[in-house]
Design an enzyme around this catalytic site. Structure first.
Site, PDB file in Angstrom:
ATOM      1  N   ASP A  58      -7.278  -8.995   5.598  1.00  0.00           N
ATOM      2  CA  ASP A  58      -8.279  -8.911   6.656  1.00  0.00           C
ATOM      3  C   ASP A  58      -8.860  -7.525   6.848  1.00  0.00           C
ATOM      4  O   ASP A  58      -8.276  -6.509   6.462  1.00  0.00           O
ATOM      5  CB  ASP A  58      -7.640  -9.310   7.993  1.00  0.00           C
ATOM      6  CG  ASP A  58      -6.694  -8.222   8.508  1.00  0.00           C
ATOM      7  OD1 ASP A  58      -5.758  -7.858   7.762  1.00  0.00           O
ATOM      8  OD2 ASP A  58      -6.896  -7.722   9.628  1.00  0.00           O
ATOM      9  N   ASP A 105       0.877  -1.172   0.000  1.00  0.00           N
ATOM     10  CA  ASP A 105       0.000   0.000   0.000  1.00  0.00           C
ATOM     11  C   ASP A 105       0.918   1.228   0.000  1.00  0.00           C
ATOM     12  O   ASP A 105       1.445   1.602  -1.041  1.00  0.00           O
ATOM     13  CB  ASP A 105      -0.886  -0.134   1.254  1.00  0.00           C
ATOM     14  CG  ASP A 105      -1.925   0.937   1.392  1.00  0.00           C
ATOM     15  OD1 ASP A 105      -2.381   1.455   0.367  1.00  0.00           O
ATOM     16  OD2 ASP A 105      -2.303   1.274   2.528  1.00  0.00           O
ATOM     17  N   ARG A 139     -10.090 -13.272   6.366  1.00  0.00           N
ATOM     18  CA  ARG A 139      -8.876 -13.780   5.708  1.00  0.00           C
ATOM     19  C   ARG A 139      -9.157 -15.079   4.973  1.00  0.00           C
ATOM     20  O   ARG A 139      -8.473 -15.432   4.028  1.00  0.00           O
ATOM     21  CB  ARG A 139      -7.783 -14.055   6.745  1.00  0.00           C
ATOM     22  CG  ARG A 139      -7.230 -12.805   7.426  1.00  0.00           C
ATOM     23  CD  ARG A 139      -5.995 -13.194   8.236  1.00  0.00           C
ATOM     24  NE  ARG A 139      -5.592 -12.173   9.189  1.00  0.00           N
ATOM     25  CZ  ARG A 139      -4.805 -11.137   8.926  1.00  0.00           C
ATOM     26  NH1 ARG A 139      -4.338 -10.972   7.713  1.00  0.00           N
ATOM     27  NH2 ARG A 139      -4.482 -10.278   9.866  1.00  0.00           N
ATOM     28  N   PHE A 198     -10.406  -0.706  -0.210  1.00  0.00           N
ATOM     29  CA  PHE A 198     -10.026  -1.674   0.820  1.00  0.00           C
ATOM     30  C   PHE A 198     -10.551  -3.047   0.428  1.00  0.00           C
ATOM     31  O   PHE A 198     -11.727  -3.208   0.097  1.00  0.00           O
ATOM     32  CB  PHE A 198     -10.579  -1.242   2.184  1.00  0.00           C
ATOM     33  CG  PHE A 198      -9.881  -1.932   3.301  1.00  0.00           C
ATOM     34  CD1 PHE A 198      -8.653  -1.460   3.766  1.00  0.00           C
ATOM     35  CD2 PHE A 198     -10.412  -3.077   3.862  1.00  0.00           C
ATOM     36  CE1 PHE A 198      -7.971  -2.128   4.777  1.00  0.00           C
ATOM     37  CE2 PHE A 198      -9.739  -3.741   4.885  1.00  0.00           C
ATOM     38  CZ  PHE A 198      -8.524  -3.268   5.333  1.00  0.00           C
ATOM     39  N   LYS A 238      -1.339  -1.455  -4.502  1.00  0.00           N
ATOM     40  CA  LYS A 238      -2.107  -0.200  -4.601  1.00  0.00           C
ATOM     41  C   LYS A 238      -1.118   0.903  -4.940  1.00  0.00           C
ATOM     42  O   LYS A 238      -0.750   1.713  -4.086  1.00  0.00           O
ATOM     43  CB  LYS A 238      -2.767   0.131  -3.262  1.00  0.00           C
ATOM     44  CG  LYS A 238      -3.973  -0.685  -2.929  1.00  0.00           C
ATOM     45  CD  LYS A 238      -4.628  -0.109  -1.667  1.00  0.00           C
ATOM     46  CE  LYS A 238      -5.618  -1.067  -1.089  1.00  0.00           C
ATOM     47  NZ  LYS A 238      -6.099  -0.639   0.234  1.00  0.00           N
TER      48      LYS A 238
HETATM   49  P1  IMP Z   1       1.856  -0.389   3.847  1.00  0.00           P
HETATM   50  O1  IMP Z   1       2.954  -0.273   4.835  1.00  0.00           O
HETATM   51  O2  IMP Z   1       1.021   0.866   3.813  1.00  0.00           O
HETATM   52  O3  IMP Z   1       2.303  -0.784   2.456  1.00  0.00           O
HETATM   53  O4  IMP Z   1       0.855  -1.456   4.427  1.00  0.00           O
HETATM   54  C1  IMP Z   1       0.742  -2.721   3.954  1.00  0.00           C
HETATM   55  C2  IMP Z   1      -0.137  -3.491   4.909  1.00  0.00           C
HETATM   56  O5  IMP Z   1      -1.386  -2.815   5.148  1.00  0.00           O
HETATM   57  C3  IMP Z   1      -0.508  -4.823   4.304  1.00  0.00           C
HETATM   58  O6  IMP Z   1       0.445  -5.828   4.594  1.00  0.00           O
HETATM   59  C4  IMP Z   1      -1.868  -5.084   4.915  1.00  0.00           C
HETATM   60  O7  IMP Z   1      -1.696  -5.696   6.178  1.00  0.00           O
HETATM   61  C5  IMP Z   1      -2.455  -3.711   5.134  1.00  0.00           C
HETATM   62  N1  IMP Z   1      -3.380  -3.317   4.042  1.00  0.00           N
HETATM   63  C6  IMP Z   1      -3.207  -2.339   3.138  1.00  0.00           C
HETATM   64  N2  IMP Z   1      -4.262  -2.260   2.301  1.00  0.00           N
HETATM   65  C7  IMP Z   1      -5.122  -3.232   2.684  1.00  0.00           C
HETATM   66  C8  IMP Z   1      -6.420  -3.658   2.195  1.00  0.00           C
HETATM   67  O8  IMP Z   1      -6.990  -3.156   1.215  1.00  0.00           O
HETATM   68  N3  IMP Z   1      -6.992  -4.699   2.858  1.00  0.00           N
HETATM   69  C9  IMP Z   1      -6.390  -5.320   3.931  1.00  0.00           C
HETATM   70  N4  IMP Z   1      -5.185  -4.950   4.417  1.00  0.00           N
HETATM   71  C10 IMP Z   1      -4.557  -3.906   3.801  1.00  0.00           C
END
Ligand code: IMP
Ligand code: MG
Length: 173
Positions: free
Chosen positions: A155, A99, A161, A148, A127
């Protein structure tokens, strides 16, 4: 809370994971892979992906949760750390979704300190438009818009999950 429309069906997931497995098998020809799954989110993708890779693989896991410190940094709580020696190994990090990129980046930096021979990353969902940090992702299942999603390991509050497909999740208003 409602599970919205499916974004990727079981069949689409299976097909894409097979493609990624073939690509990884080709890229790692002659090399042994240390595949590290980032739990909990990656558990389904990881188990499908390693079965789709026709190379010698050592498996290990990292259980971590992250919380954002500021807009551009994050803190990692590591609940279970990698037990394998990393130095000189070909590490493939496997996660469910990228993300902002902050948590994968923090994990990546910790692994790089341990001097792997190489480090690549595989995520099932990306994303891209949400990225806050430039981080190389070598294998991506699908790019998705900023919605999301749940299922296939992903989850909402540790639920959903177990859905075998990926769906958009909407909180009822
Ligand atoms: P980042 O550090 O922002 O890249 O966060 C990544 C983490 O956020 C992932 O490993 C997920 O645990 C969580 N995450 C981000 N987007 C989603 C989503 O759409 N659904 C569920 N978990 C998400
Ligand atoms: Mg995660």
């Amino acid at each position: 809370m409602v599970i919205g429309r499916p974004l990727f069906t079981v069949a689409q997931i299976r097909e894409r994971v097979t493609e990624l497995g073939n690509k990884i098998s080709y890229d790692y020809s002659g090399r042994e892979i240390l595949a590290i799954g980032i739990l909990k989110g990656a558990f389904m993708f990881y188990s499908d992906l390693v079965r789709a890779i026709g190379r010698r693989i050592t498996t290990d896991f990292l259980v971590a949760s992250s919380y954002k410190d500021t807009e551009s940094t994050c803190n990692l709580d590591i609940h279970y750390n990698i037990r394998e020696d990393i130095k000189g190994r070909h590490v493939l990090l496997v996660d469910d979704i990228i993300d902002t990129g902050l948590s994968l980046n923090a994990i990546r930096e910790k692994i790089l300190e341990r001097e792997p021979a190489s480090l690549k990353m595989a995520v099932f969902l990306d994303k891209k438009e949400r990225r806050k940090i430039d981080i190389p992702v070598d294998y991506v299942g699908y790019e998705i818009p900023n919605e999301f999603v749940v299922g296939y390991g992903l989850d909402y509050e540790n639920q959903f999950r177990n859905l075998p497909y990926i769906a958009v999740f909407k909180k009822k208003t």
